[in-house]
Design a protein around this motif. Structure first.
Motif, PDB file in Angstrom:
ATOM      1  N   SER A 152       0.837  -1.208   0.000  1.00  0.00           N
ATOM      2  CA  SER A 152       0.000   0.000   0.000  1.00  0.00           C
ATOM      3  C   SER A 152       0.871   1.257   0.000  1.00  0.00           C
ATOM      4  N   ALA A 153       1.942   1.239   0.786  1.00  0.00           N
ATOM      5  CA  ALA A 153       2.876   2.379   0.820  1.00  0.00           C
ATOM      6  C   ALA A 153       3.560   2.554  -0.529  1.00  0.00           C
ATOM      7  N   CYS A 154       3.967   1.442  -1.149  1.00  0.00           N
ATOM      8  CA  CYS A 154       4.599   1.507  -2.480  1.00  0.00           C
ATOM      9  C   CYS A 154       3.645   2.116  -3.504  1.00  0.00           C
ATOM     10  N   THR A 155       2.357   1.758  -3.393  1.00  0.00           N
ATOM     11  CA  THR A 155       1.342   2.290  -4.313  1.00  0.00           C
ATOM     12  C   THR A 155       1.226   3.796  -4.158  1.00  0.00           C
ATOM     13  N   LYS A 156       1.200   4.259  -2.903  1.00  0.00           N
ATOM     14  CA  LYS A 156       1.082   5.699  -2.654  1.00  0.00           C
ATOM     15  C   LYS A 156       2.309   6.454  -3.148  1.00  0.00           C
ATOM     16  N   LEU A 157       3.458   5.784  -3.148  1.00  0.00           N
ATOM     17  CA  LEU A 157       4.693   6.401  -3.646  1.00  0.00           C
ATOM     18  C   LEU A 157       4.830   6.269  -5.158  1.00  0.00           C
ATOM     19  N   SER A 158       3.891   5.516  -5.800  1.00  0.00           N
ATOM     20  CA  SER A 158       3.950   5.218  -7.244  1.00  0.00           C
ATOM     21  C   SER A 158       5.317   4.650  -7.619  1.00  0.00           C
ATOM     22  N   ASN A 159       5.820   3.776  -6.753  1.00  0.00           N
ATOM     23  CA  ASN A 159       7.167   3.225  -6.930  1.00  0.00           C
ATOM     24  C   ASN A 159       7.065   1.761  -7.351  1.00  0.00           C
ATOM     25  N   SER A 160       6.986   1.526  -8.666  1.00  0.00           N
ATOM     26  CA  SER A 160       6.852   0.153  -9.166  1.00  0.00           C
ATOM     27  C   SER A 160       8.148  -0.635  -8.957  1.00  0.00           C
ATOM     28  N   CYS A 188      -0.813  -2.054  -7.128  1.00  0.00           N
ATOM     29  CA  CYS A 188       0.418  -1.235  -7.098  1.00  0.00           C
ATOM     30  C   CYS A 188       0.986  -1.060  -8.500  1.00  0.00           C
ATOM     31  N   TYR A 189       1.097  -2.149  -9.243  1.00  0.00           N
ATOM     32  CA  TYR A 189       1.618  -2.071 -10.617  1.00  0.00           C
ATOM     33  C   TYR A 189       0.717  -1.201 -11.492  1.00  0.00           C
ATOM     34  N   ALA A 190      -0.596  -1.409 -11.363  1.00  0.00           N
ATOM     35  CA  ALA A 190      -1.552  -0.677 -12.201  1.00  0.00           C
ATOM     36  C   ALA A 190      -1.470   0.831 -11.956  1.00  0.00           C
ATOM     37  N   LYS A 191      -1.368   1.229 -10.682  1.00  0.00           N
ATOM     38  CA  LYS A 191      -1.356   2.652 -10.350  1.00  0.00           C
ATOM     39  C   LYS A 191       0.025   3.275 -10.471  1.00  0.00           C
ATOM     40  N   GLU A 197       4.070  -5.367 -16.089  1.00  0.00           N
ATOM     41  CA  GLU A 197       4.177  -6.153 -14.868  1.00  0.00           C
ATOM     42  C   GLU A 197       2.792  -6.535 -14.328  1.00  0.00           C
ATOM     43  N   ALA A 198       1.838  -5.599 -14.434  1.00  0.00           N
ATOM     44  CA  ALA A 198       0.483  -5.874 -13.957  1.00  0.00           C
ATOM     45  C   ALA A 198      -0.152  -7.010 -14.762  1.00  0.00           C
ATOM     46  N   ILE A 217      -8.708  -4.786 -15.694  1.00  0.00           N
ATOM     47  CA  ILE A 217      -9.537  -4.114 -16.711  1.00  0.00           C
ATOM     48  C   ILE A 217      -9.282  -2.609 -16.673  1.00  0.00           C
ATOM     49  N   ALA A 218      -9.267  -2.041 -15.447  1.00  0.00           N
ATOM     50  CA  ALA A 218      -8.980  -0.610 -15.287  1.00  0.00           C
ATOM     51  C   ALA A 218      -7.588  -0.281 -15.804  1.00  0.00           C
TER      52      ALA A 218
END
Length: 588
Positions: A152-160, A188-191, A197-198, A217-218
Motif C-alpha cells: 500500500s505504501a509503495c502504491t502511494k509512492l507510485s514506486n513500481s 500497485c503495478y496498475a497505479k 508487470e500488472a 480491466i482498469a
C-alpha cells in the motif's frame, strides 16, 4: 454492595467492548480506579481500544502515564501494542514511535502496527523505511499483513521498482498464492504505470476474484487498450465472476474509448439488471459513453432518469452535446443547470421562473427542476400548478423524478389529498413503478391524515425491505395520532435496524410520557444509558479564515453575538424584500 474482583472488572469491560459501548467502557474503567482496583495487562488494552474508538487521545495519555509507573505492565507486549495502536490511529506517530522504542523485544504485531500507522497517516516513505529497519535489525520476519501494508505504501509512492522488490520477497516467503497480497501488488503495478508487470502478474495468478479482474480491466483502460479491456471483461463474465461498481465503471469507460456502442448498450443492460444505474458515477459514465459513441439521445435518456445530478454529470451532458455538434442544445442544457442548481436551490424563484420561460425546448428535466424549486421552498400549491400545466399543456410526460418532486412538495405543504391523487396518477395513468422514496412519501401522506393501517399495509405490500427512514416516518405519524400499539411494533423493528439512533427512543419516550406510562419511560431511559446513546446537539458550523465557528439555537455565548444578531436582522429584512418581489414576479 460487594466489591468486584479484578476478574469481574475484566469480564464486564470485555462484555461492554464486544457490544461497542465505548463510553461505558471508559466510565467503568474510571470507576475501577475509584474502587482502588488496579488494572492489569488484560484491562488496559480494552480501555485503550475505547480511547481509539472515541478518539479520546487525552484519556489514552493518562493510561500511558499509569503504564509508565508500573514496570511489569509497561514491559507487556500486549499493552505496548495497544498503546501504539491508540497513538497511530489518533495520528500521533511520534508518541507511537516513542512507545515502540521503549519495548525490549517488539514482536510482529508491534512492528506491523508501526508500519500500518505510518502508511495510514500519509507517511508511506516512513512506512517503507520502518519495514527496512525491521528486516535489518530484528529476528522478526514480515507476515502477510505487514507486506500488504508495505505494498500500500509503495502504491502511494507510485514506486513500481520498490513494488517489484516486494513482489520478489513475497515469492521467496511462499506467499505466491495469497490472493489479498497479490491483489495489492496488482493494484500497485496498475497505479504505478507498470502496465506490463500488472498484466504478467494477472496471467500468473492461479486464483482471481472480482477485485483482480476489475483492477486489470482498469489498467488496460488507463493504458489506452480499451478493446483488450473489453476482451478481458467478456472472459471474466464467461468465468462466472459477477462484476461490481468498479468493474462496470471501467467497462463503460472502455466502451467510450473504443466508441463501441453495441458493447456499451450491453454494459448498460447489465448495469440495470444489477441495480447500479442509481449510482451517480455509473450514470455519469453512461452519459459520457453514449455521447462519445455519438448517441446523444440515449445519453440524455440516462441523464433525465438520474434522481441526483452533480457538476460532473452536467459537464458530461453539456460537453457531450458540443462534441456531437449540437451547440444550441448545449446552451439550453447550461440554462437548465442554472435553473436547477443556481436559482431553485438558492431560493431566487423569480429568477428561476425567468430562466424557465426563456427556454424554448422545455423537457422533463426543465419542468421537474422548477417543480422541485417551488417544493423545496414550501410553495406546494405553485408546484402543483406547474405540474398540472406540464401534464395538460405540454407534450412532455413526467417521469419517476418528477413524481417524487411533486409528491414531496405536496407532503411538505400539507396537500394530502392532492398527493394521494398524484401517487395514483403515477401508477394508474403513467404505469410507472414506484421506488422506495416514492413509498416513503406515500407513507408520510397517509400518516398525516391518520390512515395508519393503510400506511403499514403499504409497507408490507411494497416490493422492498422497509428502511429506517420509512419506518421512522410511520413512527412519527403514530406519535401524532397517539397509536401506541402500532408505535411499539414499529419501534421494535427500528431498534433492530438502528439501535443507536437517539431520535427513535425520544419519540417513544414522548409517547409514553403523554400517556403517563412512566415505567416505560424509565425503561427506555435505562436502555439509552446502557447503550451509551447521546442526543447530538444541533448546530450550524461555518469556517472563516481557517477558524471554525459553531452556533446553536438561541446562542448567547458566542463572543460576537451582538454583531451576528445584528447582521441576521439586516439579512432577514433583505430576504423578506426579495421574497415579496419574487412572489409578485411569480404571480405575474
Amino acid at each position: 454492595m460487594t466489591k468486584r474482583s479484578l476478574y469481574q472488572w475484566n469480564t464486564l469491560l470485555k462484555s461492554l467492548s464486544r457490544d461497542k459501548q465505548w463510553e461505558q467502557v471508559l466510565c467503568h474503567f474510571t470507576q475501577m480506579f475509584r474502587d482502588e482496583e488496579k488494572p492489569d495487562s488484560f484491562t488496559l488494552p480494552v480501555a485503550l481500544k475505547a480511547c481509539v474508538e472515541l478518539r479520546e487521545v487525552k484519556y489514552g495519555e493518562m493510561i500511558h502515564g499509569f503504564v509508565k509507573k508500573d514496570a511489569m505492565v509497561g514491559s507487556d507486549l500486549y499493552v505496548g501494542s495497544a498503546l501504539i495502536d491508540m497513538y497511530a490511529k489518533c495520528g500521533r506517530m511520534t508518541e507511537a514511535l516513542r512507545v515502540f522504542d521503549e519495548l525490549e523485544k517488539p514482536d510482529i504485531v508491534t512492528w506491523s502496527s508501526m508500519v500500518s500507522g505510518f502508511d495510514k497517516n500519509g507517511l508511506p516513505f516512513e512506512a517503507v523505511e520502518f519495514l527496512r529497519r525491521m528486516v535489518m535489525s530484528s529476528d522478526v520476519s514480515p507476515d502477510r499483513v505487514t507486506l500488504i501494508t508495505l505494498v500500500s505504501a509503495c502504491t502511494k509512492l507510485s514506486n513500481s521498482r520498490l513494488g517489484k522488490c516486494v513482489h520478489g520477497f513475497v515469492m521467496r516467503k511462499g506467499f505466491e498464492k495469497d490472493l489479498s497480497l497479490l491483489n495489492s501488488l496488482l493494484n500497485c503495478y496498475a497505479k504505478s504505470r507498470a502496465f506490463k508487470e500488472a498484466v504478467n502478474l494477472f496471467k500468473m495468478m492461479e486464483e482471481k476474484d472480482v477485485i483482480s479482474w476489475s483492477t486489470v480491466i482498469a489498467c488496460y483502460v488507463q493504458n489506452g487498450a480499451a478493446n483488450e479491456a473489453l476482451r478481458v471483461f467478456n472472459e471474466m463474465m464467461g468465468n462466472g465472476i459477477e462484476p461490481n461498481v468498479a468493474t462496470m465503471l471501467s467497462v463503460i469507460q472502455a466502451c467510450a474509448a473504443a466508441h463501441d456502442l453495441e458493447q456499451g448498450r450491453k454494459a448498460h443492460e447489465l448495469v440495470i439488471r444489477k441495480g447500479l444505474e442509481t449510482e451517480v458515477k455509473v450514470s455519469t459514465a453512461l452519459v459520457d459513453m453514449y455521447m462519445k459513441c455519438f448517441s446523444p439521445e440515449e445519453a440524455y435518456a440516462v441523464f433525465s432518469r438520474m434522481q441526483k445530478k452533480d457538476v460532473v454529470s452536467w459537464v458530461a451532458l453539456i460537453s457531450g452535446f458540443t462534441l456531437n455538434g449540437m451547440a444550441q442544445r448545449s446552451t439550453e442544457e447550461f440554462s437548465k443547470m442554472l435553473l436547477g442548481e443556481l436559482y431553485s436551490r438558492c431560493g431566487s424563484l423569480g429568477n428561476a421562473s425567468k430562466v424557465f420561460n426563456e427556454i424554448t425546448l422545455k423537457d422533463t428535466v426543465v419542468w421537474t427542476s422548477l417543480i422541485t424549486g417551488y417544493g423545496i421552498h414550501g410553495k406546494g400549491t405553485k408546484a402543483l400548478e406547474i405540474f398540472n400545466n406540464m401534464v395538460k399543456s405540454s407534450k412532455v410526460e413526467p417521469n419517476e423524478v418528477t413524481f417524487l418532486s411533486i409528491l414531496s412538495a405536496c407532503s411538505h405543504s400539507g396537500l394530502i389529498q392532492e398527493g394521494l391523487r398524484i401517487f395514483n396518477l403515477m401508477v394508474s395513468d403513467y404505469g410507472l413503478v414506484p421506488n422506495l422514496e416514492h413509498y416513503t412519501v406515500l407513507v408520510d401522506l397517509l400518516g398525516r391524515v391518520g390512515e395508519l393501517d393503510t400506511a403499514i399495509d403499504v409497507i408490507r405490500r411494497m416490493p422492498y425491505s422497509p428502511t429506517p427512514q420509512i419506518l421512522g416516518t410511520l413512527l412519527g405519524a403514530c406519535r401524532i395520532h397517539q397509536n401506541g400499539e402500532m408505535a411499539e411494533t414499529v419501534a421494535k423493528k427500528l431498534f433492530e435496524l438502528e439501535s443507536n439512533h437517539a431520535g427513535y427512543y425520544m419519540l417513544m419516550s414522548n409517547m409514553y410520557g403523554v400517556k403517563g406510562e412512566w415505567d416505560n419511560v424509565e425503561k427506555l431511559r435505562v436502555s439509552v444509558k446502557n447503550r451509551g446513546i447521546k442526543k447530538g446537539l444541533a448546530e450550524s458550523v461555518i469556517e472563516i479564515k481557517r477558524k471554525v465557528h459553531r452556533f446553536v439555537a438561541d446562542d448567547d455565548l458566542h463572543p460576537e453575538k451582538v454583531l451576528v444578531y445584528g447582521l441576521l436582522k439586516q439579512m432577514g429584512l433583505h430576504m423578506r424584500k426579495d421574497f415579496e418581489s419574487d412572489s409578485v414576479y411569480a404571480e405575474a
